[in-house]
Design a protein around this motif. Structure first.
Motif, short mmCIF file in Angstrom:
data_model
loop_
_atom_site.label_atom_id
_atom_site.label_comp_id
_atom_site.label_asym_id
_atom_site.label_seq_id
_atom_site.Cartn_x
_atom_site.Cartn_y
_atom_site.Cartn_z
N CYS A 88 -17.10 17.74 -42.25
CA CYS A 88 -18.05 18.53 -41.46
C CYS A 88 -17.42 19.81 -40.90
O CYS A 88 -18.10 20.59 -40.24
CB CYS A 88 -18.64 17.68 -40.34
SG CYS A 88 -17.46 17.29 -39.03
N CYS A 105 -11.61 18.34 -39.73
CA CYS A 105 -12.38 17.42 -40.56
C CYS A 105 -12.74 18.10 -41.88
O CYS A 105 -13.32 19.18 -41.90
CB CYS A 105 -13.64 16.95 -39.85
SG CYS A 105 -14.63 15.85 -40.89
N CYS A 163 -13.15 13.10 -39.50
CA CYS A 163 -13.37 12.85 -38.08
C CYS A 163 -14.13 11.53 -37.85
O CYS A 163 -14.68 10.95 -38.79
CB CYS A 163 -14.12 14.02 -37.43
SG CYS A 163 -15.89 14.05 -37.76
N CYS A 178 -17.81 11.44 -39.09
CA CYS A 178 -17.98 11.37 -40.54
C CYS A 178 -17.51 10.02 -41.09
O CYS A 178 -18.03 9.55 -42.10
CB CYS A 178 -17.20 12.49 -41.21
SG CYS A 178 -17.91 14.11 -40.85
ZN LIG Z 1 -16.43 15.34 -39.65
#
Ligand SMILES: [Zn+2]
Ligand SMILES: [Zn+2]
Length: 144
Positions: A101, A98, A138, A141
């Motif tokens: 994050c 990701c 992801c 997110c």
């Molecule tokens: Zn993420």
């Protein structure tokens, strides 16, 4: 949870008769502590909190050991390291990283792995090192 994982690693080392030194164990725990990827530089900074004399070679030697025995993974595209939930064996790996994050999802799908190897073989190509990493966003997110 980390104690259980550390114990498992200690057991594997005993079984294989390899030396799992205190410094290797400490670096292993630091990688376990990390949610997602961690760089060698950040590991060194954390190690210095315990041992101010720690130097880059200390970290790299420990990481080489952990990689060699399949206790952790290396993320090539981030130049960083990742814990493996089912460590101790060699297994196919695909990573979803990701961008927001820095969470990393580890897949170990043998079908993807074999398909890739088969395609290489059909091209007359001998793979010596295989890295399957995808970057993106992801689920967390994307929807939060
Ligand atoms: Zn993420
Ligand atoms: Zn793994």
């Amino acid at each position: 949870m980390h104690t259980a994982l550390l114990q498992r690693a200690i057991d594997i080392c005993l079984q294989k008769k390899i030396r799992f030194t205190a410094i290797r164990q400490r670096v292993f725990l630091l990688v376990l502590d990390q949610e997602g990827a961690i760089s060698a530089y950040d590991l060194l900074e954390k190690l210095k909190e315990h041992d101010s004399s720690a130097k880059p070679p200390t970290i790299y030697r420990a990481l080489d050991f952990l990689l060699e025995h399949h206790f952790i993974h290396r993320i090539e595209s981030l130049n960083a390291y990742l814990k493996c939930e089912h460590f101790g064996c060699e297994h196919p790996m695909q990573l979803l990283i990701c961008e927001k994050c820095k969470r990393v999802i580890e897949l170990s799908d043998p079908v993807i792995d074999n398909a890739f190897s088969d395609q290489a073989l059909q091209s007359g190509f001998k793979i010596t090192n295989k890295v399957l990493e995808a970057h993106g966003i992801c689920h967390n997110c994307l929807y939060n």
